[in-house]
Design a protein around this motif. Structure first.
Motif, PDB file in Angstrom:
ATOM      1  N   TYR A  97       0.846  -1.022  -0.118  1.00 60.19           N
ATOM      2  CA  TYR A  97      -0.018   0.096  -0.010  1.00 60.19           C
ATOM      3  C   TYR A  97       0.993   1.256   0.060  1.00 60.19           C
ATOM      4  O   TYR A  97       2.137   1.247   0.867  1.00 60.19           O
ATOM      5  CB  TYR A  97      -0.891  -0.026   1.221  1.00 60.19           C
ATOM      6  CG  TYR A  97      -1.763  -1.112   1.344  1.00 60.19           C
ATOM      7  CD1 TYR A  97      -3.078  -1.188   0.796  1.00 60.19           C
ATOM      8  CD2 TYR A  97      -1.422  -2.363   1.987  1.00 60.19           C
ATOM      9  CE1 TYR A  97      -3.914  -2.262   0.707  1.00 60.19           C
ATOM     10  CE2 TYR A  97      -2.292  -3.359   1.904  1.00 60.19           C
ATOM     11  CZ  TYR A  97      -3.597  -3.373   1.637  1.00 60.19           C
ATOM     12  OH  TYR A  97      -4.262  -4.481   1.578  1.00 60.19           O
ATOM     13  N   ALA A  98       0.398   2.264  -0.855  1.00 63.33           N
ATOM     14  CA  ALA A  98       0.994   3.350  -0.978  1.00 63.33           C
ATOM     15  C   ALA A  98       0.009   4.524  -0.495  1.00 63.33           C
ATOM     16  O   ALA A  98      -0.738   4.837  -1.362  1.00 63.33           O
ATOM     17  CB  ALA A  98       1.854   3.682  -2.041  1.00 63.33           C
ATOM     18  N   GLY A  99      -0.243   4.852   0.529  1.00 62.99           N
ATOM     19  CA  GLY A  99      -1.215   5.699   1.146  1.00 62.99           C
ATOM     20  C   GLY A  99      -2.480   4.989   0.937  1.00 62.99           C
ATOM     21  O   GLY A  99      -2.677   3.861   0.985  1.00 62.99           O
ATOM     22  N   ARG A 100      -3.581   5.957   0.984  1.00 66.08           N
ATOM     23  CA  ARG A 100      -5.027   5.495   0.950  1.00 66.08           C
ATOM     24  C   ARG A 100      -5.622   4.976  -0.399  1.00 66.08           C
ATOM     25  O   ARG A 100      -6.670   4.106  -0.517  1.00 66.08           O
ATOM     26  CB  ARG A 100      -5.982   6.672   1.418  1.00 66.08           C
ATOM     27  CG  ARG A 100      -5.915   6.879   2.730  1.00 66.08           C
ATOM     28  CD  ARG A 100      -6.608   5.758   3.841  1.00 66.08           C
ATOM     29  NE  ARG A 100      -7.932   5.573   3.270  1.00 66.08           N
ATOM     30  CZ  ARG A 100      -9.150   6.068   3.820  1.00 66.08           C
ATOM     31  NH1 ARG A 100      -8.873   7.073   4.485  1.00 66.08           N
ATOM     32  NH2 ARG A 100     -10.484   5.480   3.476  1.00 66.08           N
ATOM     33  N   THR A 101      -5.101   5.327  -1.531  1.00 68.98           N
ATOM     34  CA  THR A 101      -5.382   5.255  -2.802  1.00 68.98           C
ATOM     35  C   THR A 101      -4.681   4.498  -3.826  1.00 68.98           C
ATOM     36  O   THR A 101      -5.115   4.420  -5.012  1.00 68.98           O
ATOM     37  CB  THR A 101      -6.066   6.470  -3.590  1.00 68.98           C
ATOM     38  OG1 THR A 101      -4.969   7.389  -3.763  1.00 68.98           O
ATOM     39  CG2 THR A 101      -7.281   7.044  -2.409  1.00 68.98           C
ATOM     40  N   LYS A 102      -3.633   4.037  -3.373  1.00 71.86           N
ATOM     41  CA  LYS A 102      -2.555   3.105  -4.207  1.00 71.86           C
ATOM     42  C   LYS A 102      -2.208   1.792  -3.601  1.00 71.86           C
ATOM     43  O   LYS A 102      -1.986   1.684  -2.398  1.00 71.86           O
ATOM     44  CB  LYS A 102      -1.195   3.954  -4.482  1.00 71.86           C
ATOM     45  CG  LYS A 102      -1.636   4.898  -5.711  1.00 71.86           C
ATOM     46  CD  LYS A 102      -0.367   5.589  -5.948  1.00 71.86           C
ATOM     47  CE  LYS A 102      -0.356   6.560  -6.935  1.00 71.86           C
ATOM     48  NZ  LYS A 102       0.997   7.134  -7.440  1.00 71.86           N
ATOM     49  N   ALA A 103      -2.374   0.721  -4.264  1.00 75.59           N
ATOM     50  CA  ALA A 103      -2.256  -0.449  -3.640  1.00 75.59           C
ATOM     51  C   ALA A 103      -1.832  -1.463  -4.806  1.00 75.59           C
ATOM     52  O   ALA A 103      -2.413  -1.581  -5.897  1.00 75.59           O
ATOM     53  CB  ALA A 103      -3.353  -1.150  -3.187  1.00 75.59           C
ATOM     54  N   SER A 104      -1.097  -2.691  -4.853  1.00 76.02           N
ATOM     55  CA  SER A 104      -0.709  -3.466  -5.389  1.00 76.02           C
ATOM     56  C   SER A 104      -0.642  -4.895  -5.055  1.00 76.02           C
ATOM     57  O   SER A 104       0.150  -4.951  -3.946  1.00 76.02           O
ATOM     58  CB  SER A 104       0.480  -3.178  -6.456  1.00 76.02           C
ATOM     59  OG  SER A 104       0.879  -3.969  -7.156  1.00 76.02           O
ATOM     60  N   GLY A 105      -0.933  -5.933  -5.500  1.00 81.95           N
ATOM     61  CA  GLY A 105      -0.841  -7.353  -5.022  1.00 81.95           C
ATOM     62  C   GLY A 105      -1.442  -8.397  -5.529  1.00 81.95           C
ATOM     63  O   GLY A 105      -2.208  -8.437  -6.599  1.00 81.95           O
ATOM     64  N   TRP A 106      -1.856  -9.519  -4.601  1.00 84.13           N
ATOM     65  CA  TRP A 106      -2.306 -10.662  -5.570  1.00 84.13           C
ATOM     66  C   TRP A 106      -3.262 -11.215  -4.533  1.00 84.13           C
ATOM     67  O   TRP A 106      -3.095 -11.179  -3.129  1.00 84.13           O
ATOM     68  CB  TRP A 106      -1.630 -11.437  -5.985  1.00 84.13           C
ATOM     69  CG  TRP A 106      -0.347 -12.066  -5.261  1.00 84.13           C
ATOM     70  CD1 TRP A 106       0.903 -11.588  -5.197  1.00 84.13           C
ATOM     71  CD2 TRP A 106      -0.421 -13.209  -4.262  1.00 84.13           C
ATOM     72  NE1 TRP A 106       1.515 -12.196  -4.344  1.00 84.13           N
ATOM     73  CE2 TRP A 106       0.712 -13.293  -3.757  1.00 84.13           C
ATOM     74  CE3 TRP A 106      -1.538 -14.086  -3.940  1.00 84.13           C
ATOM     75  CZ2 TRP A 106       1.084 -14.445  -2.793  1.00 84.13           C
ATOM     76  CZ3 TRP A 106      -1.131 -14.972  -3.108  1.00 84.13           C
ATOM     77  CH2 TRP A 106       0.153 -15.081  -2.339  1.00 84.13           C
TER      78      TRP A 106
END
Length: 252
Positions: A97-106
């Motif tokens: 997570y990078a802050g409230r509005t960015k995310a990346s994963g599986w």
């Protein structure tokens, strides 16, 4: 495009309710290899030089949780990974997570696996064949294999998966499900001293008593565990290349 659910009628939110807590915080130290004890860490000759306690161990359960929530809200970067078993189903996930509005994963449920990217309100999903078959059968596999399905956090068909991209929502939902959280014993996670919080459901959360009062781990019984790993800087999360994207909200 048909609605997608990881097994019809069996929402992945059940995983969140059982285990996922505080998914917007991370420890002040490396917790890549975590461990926990049921008692306070042994004293050492260097104890006098150790950083001072943050004081949460002196508070009651509700106050500790409030401090952890505040620390969570101020976190800028985090990696959260975990596993869960429920009714014979095995789940796993790994998100940054990078802050409230960015995310990346599986996220994985049995043979189904889907990669998820969120930038703002846009969500991109890239699933394997097993996942795509649940989206729309063989035709979905032919159309979407290797592609990034673009949708939004408000899409009814994919809201259960988009939920994992909102770390604050996961925290709030899990804390609500586990109330009341009561103070437990002192322990240790990855070299950081902790105080435990025990939920009415039996889940156990470890909160750091040194540095910021981050949640470090959550245990919900055999096969059910979440780990929080720190990051020195926010992950570099970007939209996928335009040529790989299919806007599934526009498909009939």
């Amino acid at each position: 495009m048909p609605d997608h659910r990881l097994r019809r009628g069996h929402a992945p939110a059940a995983l969140v309710l059982a285990l996922a807590t505080a998914a917007a915080c991370g420890p002040a130290e490396d917790a890549a290899t975590t461990s926990k004890t049921g008692s306070a860490p042994a004293a050492s000759s260097a104890a006098s030089a150790a950083p001072a306690s943050n004081g949460v161990e002196k508070l009651d359960g509700a106050a500790i949780l409030a401090r952890a929530r505040k620390a969570t809200a101020s976190a800028r970067a985090l990696r959260v990974r975990g596993t869960s078993e429920e009714d014979g189903e095995k789940y796993a996930f790994d998100f940054r997570y990078a802050g409230r509005t960015k995310a990346s994963g599986w996220f994985r449920n049995g043979a189904q696996r889907v990669e998820i990217i969120r930038v703002g309100k846009d969500v991109y999903l890239k699933g394997n064949k097993a996942f795509l078959k649940t989206v729309g059968g063989k035709s979905a596999v032919q159309l979407l294999a290797g592609k990034q399905m673009k949708t939004t956090v408000k899409s009814a068909g994919f809201k259960e998966l988009s939920f994992f991209t909102d770390s604050t929502a996961i925290f709030d939902e899990a804390v609500k499900a586990g109330k009341p959280w009561k103070k437990g014993k002192a322990g240790m996670v990855g070299g950081t001293p902790t105080i435990s919080l025990v939920a009415a459901t039996g889940d156990e959360m470890q909160v750091a008593t040194r540095g910021a009062p981050y949640v470090l781990t959550v245990d919900g019984g055999p096969g059910n565990r979440i780990e929080y790993l720190p990051s020195e800087s926010p992950a570099d999360i970007r939209r996928p290349p335009a040529g790989t994207v299919v806007d599934v909200d526009g498909l009939k």
